[in-house]
Design a protein around this motif. Structure first.
Motif, PDB file in Angstrom:
ATOM      1  N   LYS A  33      10.680   5.353   1.520  1.00 39.63           N
ATOM      2  CA  LYS A  33      11.582   5.993   0.564  1.00 39.63           C
ATOM      3  C   LYS A  33      12.031   4.996  -0.502  1.00 39.63           C
ATOM      4  O   LYS A  33      12.472   3.892  -0.195  1.00 39.63           O
ATOM      5  N   GLY A  34      11.894   5.393  -1.767  1.00 40.05           N
ATOM      6  CA  GLY A  34      12.325   4.550  -2.875  1.00 40.05           C
ATOM      7  C   GLY A  34      11.337   3.473  -3.274  1.00 40.05           C
ATOM      8  O   GLY A  34      11.610   2.701  -4.188  1.00 40.05           O
ATOM      9  N   LYS A  35      10.172   3.411  -2.617  1.00 39.54           N
ATOM     10  CA  LYS A  35       9.202   2.351  -2.894  1.00 39.54           C
ATOM     11  C   LYS A  35       8.087   2.847  -3.816  1.00 39.54           C
ATOM     12  O   LYS A  35       7.806   4.036  -3.907  1.00 39.54           O
ATOM     13  N   ILE A  36       7.433   1.892  -4.470  1.00 40.23           N
ATOM     14  CA  ILE A  36       6.206   2.167  -5.211  1.00 40.23           C
ATOM     15  C   ILE A  36       5.043   1.844  -4.282  1.00 40.23           C
ATOM     16  O   ILE A  36       5.025   0.795  -3.638  1.00 40.23           O
ATOM     17  N   ILE A  37       4.092   2.755  -4.200  1.00 38.90           N
ATOM     18  CA  ILE A  37       2.955   2.601  -3.295  1.00 38.90           C
ATOM     19  C   ILE A  37       1.687   2.377  -4.115  1.00 38.90           C
ATOM     20  O   ILE A  37       1.429   3.103  -5.078  1.00 38.90           O
ATOM     21  N   LEU A  38       0.902   1.381  -3.736  1.00 35.82           N
ATOM     22  CA  LEU A  38      -0.404   1.130  -4.346  1.00 35.82           C
ATOM     23  C   LEU A  38      -1.460   1.295  -3.260  1.00 35.82           C
ATOM     24  O   LEU A  38      -1.472   0.547  -2.276  1.00 35.82           O
ATOM     25  N   LEU A  39      -2.344   2.284  -3.424  1.00 33.61           N
ATOM     26  CA  LEU A  39      -3.366   2.600  -2.430  1.00 33.61           C
ATOM     27  C   LEU A  39      -4.748   2.214  -2.934  1.00 33.61           C
ATOM     28  O   LEU A  39      -4.950   1.995  -4.130  1.00 33.61           O
ATOM     29  N   ASP A  40      -5.706   2.190  -2.005  1.00 33.92           N
ATOM     30  CA  ASP A  40      -7.089   1.932  -2.395  1.00 33.92           C
ATOM     31  C   ASP A  40      -7.786   3.210  -2.840  1.00 33.92           C
ATOM     32  O   ASP A  40      -8.763   3.181  -3.584  1.00 33.92           O
ATOM     33  N   THR A  41      -7.278   4.357  -2.381  1.00 36.78           N
ATOM     34  CA  THR A  41      -7.815   5.664  -2.758  1.00 36.78           C
ATOM     35  C   THR A  41      -6.777   6.712  -2.388  1.00 36.78           C
ATOM     36  O   THR A  41      -5.727   6.378  -1.823  1.00 36.78           O
ATOM     37  N   MET A  42      -7.050   7.961  -2.705  1.00 38.54           N
ATOM     38  CA  MET A  42      -6.126   9.035  -2.353  1.00 38.54           C
ATOM     39  C   MET A  42      -6.807   9.999  -1.389  1.00 38.54           C
ATOM     40  O   MET A  42      -7.959  10.383  -1.594  1.00 38.54           O
ATOM     41  N   LEU A  43      -6.082  10.358  -0.333  1.00 40.58           N
ATOM     42  CA  LEU A  43      -6.581  11.315   0.649  1.00 40.58           C
ATOM     43  C   LEU A  43      -5.914  12.673   0.434  1.00 40.58           C
ATOM     44  O   LEU A  43      -4.786  12.743  -0.071  1.00 40.58           O
ATOM     45  N   PRO A  44      -6.572  13.760   0.814  1.00 40.94           N
ATOM     46  CA  PRO A  44      -5.977  15.093   0.646  1.00 40.94           C
ATOM     47  C   PRO A  44      -4.626  15.199   1.357  1.00 40.94           C
ATOM     48  O   PRO A  44      -4.505  14.852   2.533  1.00 40.94           O
ATOM     49  N   GLY A  45      -3.627  15.662   0.626  1.00 40.72           N
ATOM     50  CA  GLY A  45      -2.303  15.890   1.197  1.00 40.72           C
ATOM     51  C   GLY A  45      -1.425  14.665   1.317  1.00 40.72           C
ATOM     52  O   GLY A  45      -0.228  14.781   1.600  1.00 40.72           O
ATOM     53  N   LEU A  46      -1.989  13.462   1.097  1.00 37.82           N
ATOM     54  CA  LEU A  46      -1.203  12.237   1.299  1.00 37.82           C
ATOM     55  C   LEU A  46      -0.116  12.081   0.243  1.00 37.82           C
ATOM     56  O   LEU A  46       1.019  11.720   0.558  1.00 37.82           O
TER      57      LEU A  46
ATOM     58  N   ILE B 165       3.349   6.655  -6.718  1.00 35.47           N
ATOM     59  CA  ILE B 165       2.113   6.280  -6.026  1.00 35.47           C
ATOM     60  C   ILE B 165       1.048   5.976  -7.070  1.00 35.47           C
ATOM     61  O   ILE B 165       0.809   6.776  -7.977  1.00 35.47           O
ATOM     62  N   PHE B 166       0.420   4.814  -6.936  1.00 35.56           N
ATOM     63  CA  PHE B 166      -0.707   4.428  -7.779  1.00 35.56           C
ATOM     64  C   PHE B 166      -1.959   4.361  -6.916  1.00 35.56           C
ATOM     65  O   PHE B 166      -1.905   3.896  -5.769  1.00 35.56           O
ATOM     66  N   TYR B 167      -3.074   4.791  -7.473  1.00 37.62           N
ATOM     67  CA  TYR B 167      -4.345   4.667  -6.755  1.00 37.62           C
ATOM     68  C   TYR B 167      -5.485   4.677  -7.773  1.00 37.62           C
ATOM     69  O   TYR B 167      -5.416   5.366  -8.795  1.00 37.62           O
ATOM     70  N   PRO B 168      -6.546   3.886  -7.530  1.00 37.22           N
ATOM     71  CA  PRO B 168      -7.669   3.860  -8.468  1.00 37.22           C
ATOM     72  C   PRO B 168      -8.562   5.080  -8.289  1.00 37.22           C
ATOM     73  O   PRO B 168      -8.725   5.592  -7.180  1.00 37.22           O
ATOM     74  N   GLN B 169      -9.116   5.531  -9.385  1.00 40.79           N
ATOM     75  CA  GLN B 169     -10.067   6.641  -9.347  1.00 40.79           C
ATOM     76  C   GLN B 169     -11.229   6.295 -10.263  1.00 40.79           C
ATOM     77  O   GLN B 169     -11.027   5.844 -11.392  1.00 40.79           O
ATOM     78  N   VAL B 170     -12.444   6.499  -9.766  1.00 43.05           N
ATOM     79  CA  VAL B 170     -13.629   6.172 -10.554  1.00 43.05           C
ATOM     80  C   VAL B 170     -14.511   7.416 -10.678  1.00 43.05           C
ATOM     81  O   VAL B 170     -14.703   8.155  -9.717  1.00 43.05           O
ATOM     82  N   ARG B 171     -14.980   7.632 -11.882  1.00 45.05           N
ATOM     83  CA  ARG B 171     -15.931   8.718 -12.115  1.00 45.05           C
ATOM     84  C   ARG B 171     -17.051   8.176 -12.987  1.00 45.05           C
ATOM     85  O   ARG B 171     -16.814   7.692 -14.095  1.00 45.05           O
TER      86      ARG B 171
END
Length: 691
Positions: free
Chosen positions: A221-234, A246-252
């Motif tokens: 709670k109250g934090k910034i999250i940096l992920l390696d990817t995003m999962l459904p519903g996360l 929430i930050f996460y990289p996305q490549v297309r």
């Protein structure tokens, strides 16, 4: 048609089969998960080996190259030993390149900034390349691998410590069961509080998406999250728990019909290149050189990307009761009185201590967040005034250095810490971060509260021929002090008669001349005996204590008068206030900080979300990004009073409910006070008529 198998060590819920498009060609993609069942994982590898064109494996830990050791998880070895014919792609190189590239790009564009952030990796080994990138950029990087992977309550304070530990325990790390972090064992329950404390002490949490999914989302709670990817519903689960962003990289990749995971993307690139082997970083860079790759760092909340701006504030006890509010000192209250006095004497000379945190402050105008660090100096007002100023300076600057190490950019001084010596000037000169006394907003809040109270009482009338002045008399007691002088300078524009009171006659006379130049149309009187004029005043502002010239009795105060008491301790007790129900006595204005979820984890003696104006000034300057010594010395520029008021209104700070010595005053109580005043005034008029 080429066939790709996407095999996840994790959840089987996303198992499916679909047709996908890449570079004008159609592929069949089969998605399978094994729920961390290693036997099933091996069985599927064997059954698909030689029967599909690529095996894309996800959630197998990457190979980590340390100085004296190469960490290679047993599952990685299992894949290499089991699959003999079909090319295997893990996506590790692609994940490392995309993660670093998108992060650097986002930082250059100002969307993500960790330079003032304490970063916590739930597993630095799982995101080792990113850890090497962030470590020199962030204020600090700490690593929770021992807890996440081994359930050991150990935190590593830098990457070198993590790598050293991993080298020593390499054998154990390589044999880890990947679902161990999901187990709800005794360690997880015993050290739940420890784990939460470590998470709450950081600003940014970095983690693989599958790892953070195993934690209680409320811990972030109250934090910034940096992920390696995003999962459904996360993202929905984390945002519902109160995560800031929430930050996460996305490549297309150009030619793909949608964005795919790292291992699938790597396989598609390899097939397009005609390469039947794991891609190296050089292979991927060659591909990027001739193909359009859209890689970016996504964020869920576009308005909340910045790490909370940090401020600090110093408080101290006004009485023995306040000393015992500090959690560690509460048992001291059970000791005999002589021992408590000795304890107070020792505490008065002790260094400052961390007291608590304020979080959830958020600007309504910009969406910027701010977090506060509250520090405690154990000296009471008497002990502080008796001590040598240099001793107080040293202790406060010790706190400033402590706060600076946490990334704090500005510190505020509370109560008597801003009175000692030269009112913050020397402290600011020695401090590693800017210092403010908060007196500009204290003055503004006093006037804010006084204006609100006078409006509700309804006795002041506009001055004929003026759009801004009222026909009335205001007396400021302590008018040559910092807050009193600032209040007087502003009130001069609103009243046609001002009385300034203080104990130093020469300073009063000098200030009178200054006010005459500012407001030549205003009648200005001076006095060292405020009791003489109490019966004439519609508003009295008390900005100094009774021992310093603020003494006057309520008996002669004009019915309907509003008394705004800035001094601490308060000039009038609850019992004294009750004797004059026709006089409205209010405390100086306290402030409600902006934000829908303000959390203050220490006792400030006020209602939830409400703080003293001097603390609010420090928080608002942080929200504004004004890291400067805004208010210092005993001479407050009235322009700064107006400026900080505008900053407060801009960011959504509000005046808290008006308080009296008896507690919060409702509108009904103000109306009752007005009725008492009208009756008293009518009675006075009748007596004069009879006389």
């Amino acid at each position: 048609m080429k066939h790709l198998l996407s095999l996840s060590v994790g959840s089987s819920r996303a198992s499916s089969s679909e047709l996908i498009q890449f570079q004008g060609k159609e592929y069949r993609l089969t998605n399978l998960g094994v729920d961390y069942d290693v036997d099933m994982f091996e069985s599927i590898l064997k059954s698909y080996d030689g029967k599909c064109d690529a095996i894309c494996v996800s959630y197998v830990p990457p190979v980590v190259v340390l100085r004296k050791k190469i960490l290679m998880h047993n599952l990685y070895r299992l894949v290499r030993e089991t699959v003999k014919e079909t090319p295997v792609y893990f996506g590790h190189h692609l994940r490392a390149i995309i993660g670093n590239w998108t992060l650097r790009k986002s930082m250059e564009e100002g969307e993500f900034n960790c330079s003032n952030a304490n970063v916590l990796f739930l597993t630095g080994l799982g995101m080792h390349e990113l850890a090497k990138t962030l470590s020199p950029m962030a204020l600090s990087c700490r690593f929770l691998d021992a807890w996440t992977l081994l359930r050991a309550p150990i935190i590593f304070k830098d990457l070198a410590a993590l790598e050293k530990h991993s080298t020593v325990h390499a054998g154990r790390m390589e044999k880890l069961q990947l679902n161990d972090h999901l187990a709800d064992g005794i360690s997880r329950r015993l050290f739940k509080k420890w784990n939460r404390q470590k998470i709450q002490a950081c600003d940014i949490v970095v983690a693989p998406a599958n790892v953070i999914s195993s934690f209680d989302p409320k811990a972030f709670k109250g934090k910034i999250i940096l992920l390696d990817t995003m999962l459904p519903g996360l993202s929905e689960k984390l945002m519902a728990a109160g995560v800031q962003n929430i930050f996460y990289p996305q490549v297309r990749i150009a030619g793909a019909d949608k964005s795919y995971g790292y291992s699938v993307s790597e396989a598609l690139i390899a097939i397009d290149r005609g390469q039947e082997d794991t891609l190296s970083q050089e292979d991927l860079l060659d591909y990027y050189g001739v193909n359009d790759v859209d890689a970016r760092l996504m964020q869920i909340d576009q308005t909340a990307g910045e790490v909370p701006r940090k401020f600090a504030f110093v408080i101290h006890p006004l009485s023995r009761r306040d000393v015992l509010r500090y959690p560690l000192f509460k048992p001291v209250g059970l000791l005999p009185s002589p021992m408590i006095k000795k304890f107070e004497a020792l505490l008065a000379k002790a260094p400052g201590l961390p007291y608590g945190r304020i979080s959830g402050v958020r600007s309504e105008a910009t969406g910027v967040h701010a977090d506060g660090y509250i520090y405690f100096v154990g000296a009471t007002p008497r002990a502080m005034l008796d001590a040598k100023p240099e001793a107080i300076y040293d202790r406060i600057n010790g706190i400033a250095k402590m706060a600076a190490r946490e990334g704090v950019k500005i510190i505020g001084l509370g109560a008597f810490t801003k009175i000692v010596g030269d009112a913050g000037v020397t402290i600011a000169a020695q401090s590693p971060i800017p210092v403010t006394t908060g007196n500009s907003l204290s003055a503004a809040a006093t006037l804010w509260a006084a204006k609100d109270a006078c409006r509700k009482m309804g006795f002041l009338k506009p001055l004929p021929g003026s759009n801004v002045r009222v026909q009335g008399t205001v007396m400021v007691i302590g008018a040559t002090g910092s807050i009193g002088k600032a209040c007087t300078s502003v009130l001069g524009a609103s009243f046609n008669h001002i009385i300034i009171a203080a104990i130093n006659a020469p300073r009063l006379m000098a200030y009178q001349e200054e006010l005459k130049e500012m407001y030549p149309e205003c009648r200005i009187q001076v006095t060292t005996e405020p009791a003489r004029f109490a019966s004439q005043c519609d508003l009295i502002v008390v900005s100094t204590s009774a021992t310093e010239g603020g003494a006057f009795g309520l008996a002669t105060v004009k019915p309907g008068c509003v008394i705004c008491d800035v001094s601490r301790p308060l000039t009038f007790s609850a019992e004294e206030a009750m004797k004059r129900p026709d006089v409205l006595i209010i405390e100086s204005g306290e402030i409600e900080l902006p934000g829908n979820d303000i959390r203050i984890d220490c006792d400030l003696g006020l209602a939830r979300g409400v703080v003293h104006a001097c603390l609010a000034e420090t928080a608002l300057l942080a929200l504004e990004g004004r890291y400067e010594s805004f208010t210092l010395s005993r001479n407050i520029n009235y322009r700064k009073v107006k400026e900080i008021y505008k900053i407060a209104r801009k960011h959504g700070a509000r005046l808290a409910e008006i308080r009296s010595p008896n507690g919060i005053i409702t509108d009904q109580e103000i109306e009752l006070c007005r009725e008492h005043a009208l009756r008293a005034l009518a009675l006075t008029s009748g007596e004069k008529a009879v006389g």
